[in-house]
Write a protein that holds these residues in place. Sequence first.
Motif, mmCIF file in Angstrom:
data_model
loop_
_atom_site.group_PDB
_atom_site.id
_atom_site.type_symbol
_atom_site.label_atom_id
_atom_site.label_comp_id
_atom_site.label_asym_id
_atom_site.label_seq_id
_atom_site.Cartn_x
_atom_site.Cartn_y
_atom_site.Cartn_z
ATOM 1 N N THR A 149 62.440 41.981 59.833
ATOM 2 C CA THR A 149 62.405 43.311 59.217
ATOM 3 C C THR A 149 62.387 44.396 60.280
ATOM 4 N N VAL A 150 61.577 44.217 61.307
ATOM 5 C CA VAL A 150 61.498 45.200 62.385
ATOM 6 C C VAL A 150 62.858 45.376 63.056
ATOM 7 N N VAL A 151 63.516 44.272 63.373
ATOM 8 C CA VAL A 151 64.829 44.349 64.030
ATOM 9 C C VAL A 151 65.838 45.064 63.129
ATOM 10 N N ALA A 152 65.872 44.686 61.859
ATOM 11 C CA ALA A 152 66.851 45.267 60.939
ATOM 12 C C ALA A 152 66.642 46.775 60.801
ATOM 13 N N GLU A 153 65.389 47.207 60.693
ATOM 14 C CA GLU A 153 65.130 48.635 60.494
ATOM 15 C C GLU A 153 65.404 49.438 61.762
ATOM 16 N N GLU A 162 57.928 54.958 61.099
ATOM 17 C CA GLU A 162 58.435 54.549 59.795
ATOM 18 C C GLU A 162 58.417 53.035 59.659
ATOM 19 N N VAL A 163 58.838 52.334 60.710
ATOM 20 C CA VAL A 163 58.842 50.866 60.677
ATOM 21 C C VAL A 163 57.419 50.339 60.533
ATOM 22 N N VAL A 167 56.031 47.866 57.403
ATOM 23 C CA VAL A 167 55.552 46.485 57.555
ATOM 24 C C VAL A 167 54.031 46.393 57.455
ATOM 25 N N GLY A 168 53.376 47.538 57.205
ATOM 26 C CA GLY A 168 51.939 47.516 56.968
ATOM 27 C C GLY A 168 51.090 47.339 58.210
ATOM 28 N N LEU A 169 51.555 47.865 59.343
ATOM 29 C CA LEU A 169 50.813 47.776 60.592
ATOM 30 C C LEU A 169 50.605 49.173 61.164
ATOM 31 N N SER A 170 49.563 49.315 61.973
ATOM 32 C CA SER A 170 49.437 50.542 62.751
ATOM 33 C C SER A 170 50.468 50.492 63.874
ATOM 34 N N GLU A 171 50.745 51.617 64.481
ATOM 35 C CA GLU A 171 51.720 51.624 65.581
ATOM 36 C C GLU A 171 51.226 50.776 66.751
#
Length: 243
Positions: A149-153, A162-163, A167-171
Amino acid sequence: MHEERAPYEERASRLRGAVAWTRAPAPPGTTGRVLPDGCMDLLLRNGQLVVAGPDTRAYPTTERLRLGVYGLRLPPGTGPRVFGTPAWELRDQRIPLADLWPGKQVRELHERVAQARDPLAALESIAAGRLTAERNAAADPRGAALVETVVAELRDGAGVAEVARHVGLSERQLHRRCRDAFGYGAKTLARVLRMQRALGLATAGTPLAETAVRAGYADQAHLAREVRALAGAPMTELLRKSG
């Protein structure tokens, strides 16, 4: 990750998202440049099984032996699952596989690849076996999906904040995940993927001003600065060599 100055061929791998490639023998002393692409490779190079870690800048190469190179380019985030090592530990490096896995195992694998009728298929078999074992262990069932998901976005131009939200994580958490999976943070991966997108457009004949806009740069000058910083050469030189 292919050297720009040598005859090169590739094909889609049976591993999803991977690419199997070969580079013809080149005279000793021949130099080349490997550009960052977010990937890690398993190589048979100079008679040795080697892991190519993720690059943050152009990686210079010099041929030692007049031997061809066989490589399996793993998609971003897959290398650590195959090699069993966080990507940041291999960043900007080329490391013998024997430094990561038991020597006896690597010697047996090297013999299998070197004697195979199709060395690329043998490399694919090694990676496939490791991925199957990793899936069966189910160490982090969410991890692979999150990485994809990270790669695709990022490839689509999404910002790091935004990513992270998606994905429900802090930066900070996303940064740690990215370092393990890709070798560096999401911001660096985004820069690398954007440069690769620009190279693809420019190689296909898109004018550089239009390439800059379509790839997500502020303008052509921004494109030029980023390419030189990551690739160590201007876009015009890269296009001339790829052509």
